[in-house]
Design an enzyme around this catalytic site. Structure first.
Site, PDB file in Angstrom:
ATOM      1  N   LYS A 124       0.828  -1.211   0.000  1.00 32.76           N
ATOM      2  CA  LYS A 124       0.000   0.000   0.000  1.00 32.76           C
ATOM      3  C   LYS A 124       0.860   1.258   0.000  1.00 32.76           C
ATOM      4  O   LYS A 124       0.481   2.286  -0.576  1.00 32.76           O
ATOM      5  CB  LYS A 124      -0.943   0.002   1.207  1.00 32.76           C
ATOM      6  CG  LYS A 124      -1.910  -1.169   1.232  1.00 32.76           C
ATOM      7  CD  LYS A 124      -2.638  -1.309  -0.088  1.00 32.76           C
ATOM      8  CE  LYS A 124      -3.401  -2.597  -0.210  1.00 32.76           C
ATOM      9  NZ  LYS A 124      -3.955  -2.817  -1.569  1.00 32.76           N
ATOM     10  N   LYS A 139      -0.439  14.655 -14.967  1.00 33.79           N
ATOM     11  CA  LYS A 139      -1.788  14.119 -15.176  1.00 33.79           C
ATOM     12  C   LYS A 139      -2.654  14.496 -13.977  1.00 33.79           C
ATOM     13  O   LYS A 139      -3.242  13.645 -13.310  1.00 33.79           O
ATOM     14  CB  LYS A 139      -1.732  12.591 -15.338  1.00 33.79           C
ATOM     15  CG  LYS A 139      -0.906  12.106 -16.501  1.00 33.79           C
ATOM     16  CD  LYS A 139      -1.633  12.321 -17.810  1.00 33.79           C
ATOM     17  CE  LYS A 139      -0.886  11.689 -18.972  1.00 33.79           C
ATOM     18  NZ  LYS A 139      -1.593  11.857 -20.255  1.00 33.79           N
ATOM     19  N   GLN A 142      -6.244  13.313 -12.949  1.00 32.41           N
ATOM     20  CA  GLN A 142      -6.453  11.954 -12.448  1.00 32.41           C
ATOM     21  C   GLN A 142      -6.305  11.860 -10.932  1.00 32.41           C
ATOM     22  O   GLN A 142      -6.624  10.820 -10.337  1.00 32.41           O
ATOM     23  CB  GLN A 142      -5.460  10.990 -13.112  1.00 32.41           C
ATOM     24  CG  GLN A 142      -5.338  11.123 -14.623  1.00 32.41           C
ATOM     25  CD  GLN A 142      -6.658  10.969 -15.335  1.00 32.41           C
ATOM     26  OE1 GLN A 142      -7.586  10.365 -14.823  1.00 32.41           O
ATOM     27  NE2 GLN A 142      -6.753  11.541 -16.530  1.00 32.41           N
ATOM     28  N   HIS A 147      -9.211   8.706  -5.460  1.00 30.33           N
ATOM     29  CA  HIS A 147      -7.845   8.211  -5.614  1.00 30.33           C
ATOM     30  C   HIS A 147      -7.027   8.432  -4.339  1.00 30.33           C
ATOM     31  O   HIS A 147      -6.424   7.505  -3.795  1.00 30.33           O
ATOM     32  CB  HIS A 147      -7.186   8.917  -6.799  1.00 30.33           C
ATOM     33  CG  HIS A 147      -5.768   8.520  -7.034  1.00 30.33           C
ATOM     34  ND1 HIS A 147      -5.408   7.451  -7.808  1.00 30.33           N
ATOM     35  CD2 HIS A 147      -4.606   9.062  -6.594  1.00 30.33           C
ATOM     36  CE1 HIS A 147      -4.092   7.338  -7.838  1.00 30.33           C
ATOM     37  NE2 HIS A 147      -3.586   8.320  -7.102  1.00 30.33           N
ATOM     38  N   HIS A 150      -8.624   6.739  -1.030  1.00 33.01           N
ATOM     39  CA  HIS A 150      -8.412   5.295  -0.998  1.00 33.01           C
ATOM     40  C   HIS A 150      -6.977   4.950  -0.625  1.00 33.01           C
ATOM     41  O   HIS A 150      -6.738   4.088   0.221  1.00 33.01           O
ATOM     42  CB  HIS A 150      -8.761   4.693  -2.352  1.00 33.01           C
ATOM     43  CG  HIS A 150      -8.609   3.207  -2.414  1.00 33.01           C
ATOM     44  ND1 HIS A 150      -9.471   2.345  -1.790  1.00 33.01           N
ATOM     45  CD2 HIS A 150      -7.675   2.425  -3.013  1.00 33.01           C
ATOM     46  CE1 HIS A 150      -9.104   1.101  -1.999  1.00 33.01           C
ATOM     47  NE2 HIS A 150      -8.011   1.116  -2.745  1.00 33.01           N
ATOM     48  N   THR A 208     -13.551  -2.885 -13.357  1.00 35.89           N
ATOM     49  CA  THR A 208     -14.251  -2.035 -12.400  1.00 35.89           C
ATOM     50  C   THR A 208     -15.291  -2.837 -11.624  1.00 35.89           C
ATOM     51  O   THR A 208     -15.456  -2.660 -10.413  1.00 35.89           O
ATOM     52  CB  THR A 208     -14.931  -0.857 -13.119  1.00 35.89           C
ATOM     53  OG1 THR A 208     -13.978  -0.183 -13.936  1.00 35.89           O
ATOM     54  CG2 THR A 208     -15.517   0.120 -12.119  1.00 35.89           C
TER      55      THR A 208
END
Length: 317
Positions: A124, A139, A142, A147, A150, A208
């Site tokens: 992790k 980027k 994103q 994101h 989590h 997904t």
């Protein structure tokens, strides 16, 4: 009053840490939570300030690095999942109704569950690189709430699970989550090769669905653990249930936006490839998703743009 509160907090901390599994002694970053919180703090700092630091610089070309990283994560995730499965086999199988900690104490000499749990926790931390690659490649679209939420919170819950409950009901988390990640990073690794791979990447929608399914399984397991009188920490079960529920809602929201709602039409002159690939549910443009190994877009540009003449395409990093 302040000194009394401080003393109470210190006493609570010491009493809590005294309940940690003694087999965790000696494992890096498991002695106390301070190092973990420092790393999470540095991660959040990179999320907050990284895009600003990258403003005067061009996006980094990390294609080869990302390919190696993704397939290295496939190997690590596969090992964690298979080692968890082997541990369950040695313990005589897994019960969805109750798996107490005493069932997984047979291998204290090798510390299988602690070592696998520790690797799960370390994985992790390594996955923070997903976001760092976004920052370095500029980027920024994103780097979404889902994101970052989590990545940061999963690290905390993984540390708690390894430190205090390496075994019992918790064995299904590295088993299932690492399996999903092995499939996920395989997808990302292939997508990092570029648009030529898109004909093999038709299954991102199903990836997904796999991600959502794992959270449904974890929630179902939490309900069973709460219903049955099992010698496993109910407080941890409730905390994981609430956390998993929040993640599930965010993933469902993402799925609806990406696959159910009508996507926004692309801008004139823009040609979309197979799209940005999913990474833990962060949405990108036009309902597509982004990951460190996303397939890049191509934009037709003429003399007024940065591209070639006569509408030739120029790859955007």
């Amino acid at each position: 009053m302040a000194s009394i509160s401080l003393q109470s907090l210190k006493q609570f901390y010491n009493e809590t840490m005294a309940q940690a599994d003694p087999r965790c002694d000696g494992y890096p970053l498991l002695d106390s939570p301070d190092k973990m919180f420092v790393l999470i703090g540095l991660y959040l700092l990179a999320v907050w300030q990284g895009p600003k630091w990258m403003v005067p610089y061009k996006p980094w070309d990390l294609k080869n690095t990302i390919i190696v990283y993704n397939f290295a994560m496939v190997l690590l995730s596969s090992y964690i999942s298979l080692a968890s499965l082997y541990g369950i086999y040695r313990a005589g199988g897994y019960s969805i109704f109750c798996d107490g900690m005493d069932k997984y104490q047979f291998n204290d000499d090798s510390g299988l569950y602690v070592s696998v749990g520790w690797l799960f926790f370390i994985s992790k931390l390594i996955e923070f690189l997903d976001t760092i690659f976004f920052v370095l490649r500029k980027k920024n679209s994103q780097i979404t709430f889902l994101h970052v939420y989590h990545h940061a919170t999963m690290t905390v819950f993984t540390w708690l699970g390894v430190k205090f409950l390496p075994g019992g009901t918790n064995v299904i988390y590295p088993l299932i989550n690492s399996f999903i990640h092995a499939v996920m990073y395989t997808y990302y690794g292939l997508s990092a090769f570029g648009p030529g791979m898109r004909k093999y990447l038709w299954w991102k929608k199903y990836l997904t669905k796999m991600q959502i399914s794992q959270f449904v399984i974890f929630l179902s397991q939490g309900v069973l653990n709460a219903m049955y009188d099992c010698p496993f920490s109910k407080a941890f079960v409730y905390a994981v249930f609430i956390y998993t529920f929040t993640i599930l809602l965010l993933f469902i929201n993402f799925y609806v936006r990406a696959y159910v709602q009508s996507p926004r039409p692309a801008k004139p002159g823009t040609v979309e490839t197979n799209g940005h690939i999913v990474h833990n549910g962060e949405p990108g443009k036009n309902g597509d998703l982004g990951k460190n190994g996303d397939i890049t877009k191509h934009r037709n540009m003429g003399r007024n743009g940065n591209g070639n003449k006569n509408g030739a395409t120029k790859k955007l990093n």
